[in-house]
Design an enzyme around this catalytic site. Structure first.
Site, PDB file in Angstrom:
ATOM      1  N   ARG A 153       0.852  -1.184   0.000  1.00 29.41           N
ATOM      2  CA  ARG A 153       0.000   0.000   0.000  1.00 29.41           C
ATOM      3  C   ARG A 153       0.891   1.239   0.000  1.00 29.41           C
ATOM      4  NH1 ARG A 153      -2.511   0.666   5.394  1.00 29.41           N
ATOM      5  NH2 ARG A 153      -1.073   2.415   5.605  1.00 29.41           N
TER       6      ARG A 153
ATOM      7  N   HIS B 281      -3.934   4.339   4.400  1.00 26.76           N
ATOM      8  CA  HIS B 281      -5.031   3.370   4.469  1.00 26.76           C
ATOM      9  C   HIS B 281      -6.299   3.993   3.885  1.00 26.76           C
ATOM     10  CE1 HIS B 281      -7.555   0.138   5.928  1.00 26.76           C
ATOM     11  NE2 HIS B 281      -8.327   1.028   6.529  1.00 26.76           N
TER      12      HIS B 281
ATOM     13  N   TYR C 229       3.706   5.375  11.339  1.00 26.74           N
ATOM     14  CA  TYR C 229       4.061   3.982  11.608  1.00 26.74           C
ATOM     15  C   TYR C 229       4.840   3.299  10.483  1.00 26.74           C
ATOM     16  CZ  TYR C 229      -0.265   3.320   8.874  1.00 26.74           C
ATOM     17  OH  TYR C 229      -1.225   3.369   7.900  1.00 26.74           O
TER      18      TYR C 229
END
Length: 363
Positions: A258, A262, A271
């Site tokens: 990805r 998100h 993160y």
């Protein structure tokens, strides 16, 4: 934070096109698409990325409530989408824009959904492309049930369910796997392992590679290079034929990444290490296929320019159409709760209308 390079997994992963655009072969899975078919794959992936880029931009401009990006997953979606027939049924999750493009679903249907002017956006029966599902993993059960139904009807068709690595932590997915195995459902489970379930890495979700879970339920599992459109096409096509011919499910794990957030409400910089993103950027699925096409002189700069121009036109059409969409009425959702009138819904609508009218100036 765990760095998800995936280099140690290449040995058990089906790959037909290297990141450098070199063609390789696999003893069990292979395809030989024509130059024309390869050009169409490239075109579909480029258009998918333009749809996605426009979605992110429009949300940042306040035109959409939310947008889940598919950046970096174009090969997994286009390759698998092309492997399915028109009579096969597709159950997407919520970021499978590339599959929608392959199925020739009007992108504006998707934008209406994320703008909040539609409760679904399109007729699932028109393209055998079912509605986006934001409840994590529930569409996998829906797809399995549908596959059981078509099997009972004796229909020569297959079903494919799309979901992410995060969804494999949901009980719905395990239940779907078990039902598919026990009832010989003609379904392809296509997991796009993009390494992150929001802020949790895949290592925090599964102790073993996701595709190996299939063995515990009694059907095959295979990992494919999710940034390789040829491998995704070959593996999904084989899984589809197994579903149609042998009434056996397959779990396909598309090992991809990805590249974006998100959703647009997420901040991945909190993160994800920048070095990890840089490493995966070198495996870009569109660049990979472009290199292969250029090396074989199956495309030229004129073709690439035409595809880019088509993407610009599509983006302009989306942008203008989204901004022209009317806002929904405050009470419109009451009209679509049931097919007909319902006394409780009518009562709730009357209360809501009175509540809105109580404000200064009324509704």
């Amino acid at each position: 934070m765990t760095e998800c390079s995936g280099e140690e997994e290449v040995g058990e992963m089906v790959q037909l096109l290297t990141p450098d655009g070199e063609r390789v072969h696999h003893p069990d899975y292979d395809v030989e698409p024509t130059p024309e078919e390869l050009r169409e794959m490239y075109r579909l992936m480029v258009l998918t990325r333009r749809v996605d880029t426009e979605g992110v931009t429009l949300q940042r401009q306040g035109e959409l409530g939310l947008w889940p990006s598919s950046l970096g997953q174009e090969a997994a979606q286009v390759g698998s989408g092309l492997a399915m027939g028109e009579d096969d049924h597709v159950f997407p999750s919520y970021r499978d824009h590339g599959v929608a493009v392959v199925r020739n679903v009007d992108p504006l249907h998707i934008f209406r959904l994320f703008r909040g002017v539609s409760h679904g956006g399109w007729d699932p029966a028109e393209k055998n492309f079912h509605l986006y599902t934001l409840v994590i993993g529930s569409q996998v059960l829906h797809a399995t049930g549908y596959a059981m139904g078509v099997a009972d009807d004796g229909a020569e068709t297959a079903v494919i369910a799309y979901f992410g690595d995060g969804a494999t932590s949901q009980g719905d997915v395990s239940e779907a796997f078990n039902f598919a195995a026990v009832y010989d459902a003609p379904v392809v489970f296509f997991c796009q392992n993009n390494q992150w379930a929001i802020s949790q890495s895949v290592e925090r979700q599964s102790k073993v590679p996701i595709h190996r879970r299939a063995a515990g339920f009694g059907f095959p599992g295979v990992r494919v290079d999710g940034n390789d459109v040829l491998a995704c096409l070959a593996v999904t096509r084989a899984a589809r034929e197994r579903a149609r011919g042998e009434r056996e499910a397959t779990l396909v794990e598309a090992f991809t990444y990805r590249m974006g957030a998100h959703t647009t409400s997420d901040d991945p910089t909190r993160y994800v290490r920048s070095a990890e993103v840089t490493q995966w950027a070198k495996k870009d699925p569109i660049v990979r296929l472009e290199r292969y096409l250029l090396k074989n002189e199956w495309v030229d700069t004129d073709f690439l320019g035409l595809v880019e121009k088509e993407g610009d036109q599509l983006a302009r059409h989306i942008r203008e159409s989204v901004r022209a969409m009317p806002d929904p009425g405050l009470t419109d959702f009451f009209d679509t709760t049931y097919a007909g009138t319902h006394p409780l819904v009518t009562e709730e609508q009357e209360w809501f209308e009175d509540y809105e009218a109580s404000f200064t100036g009324g509704a």
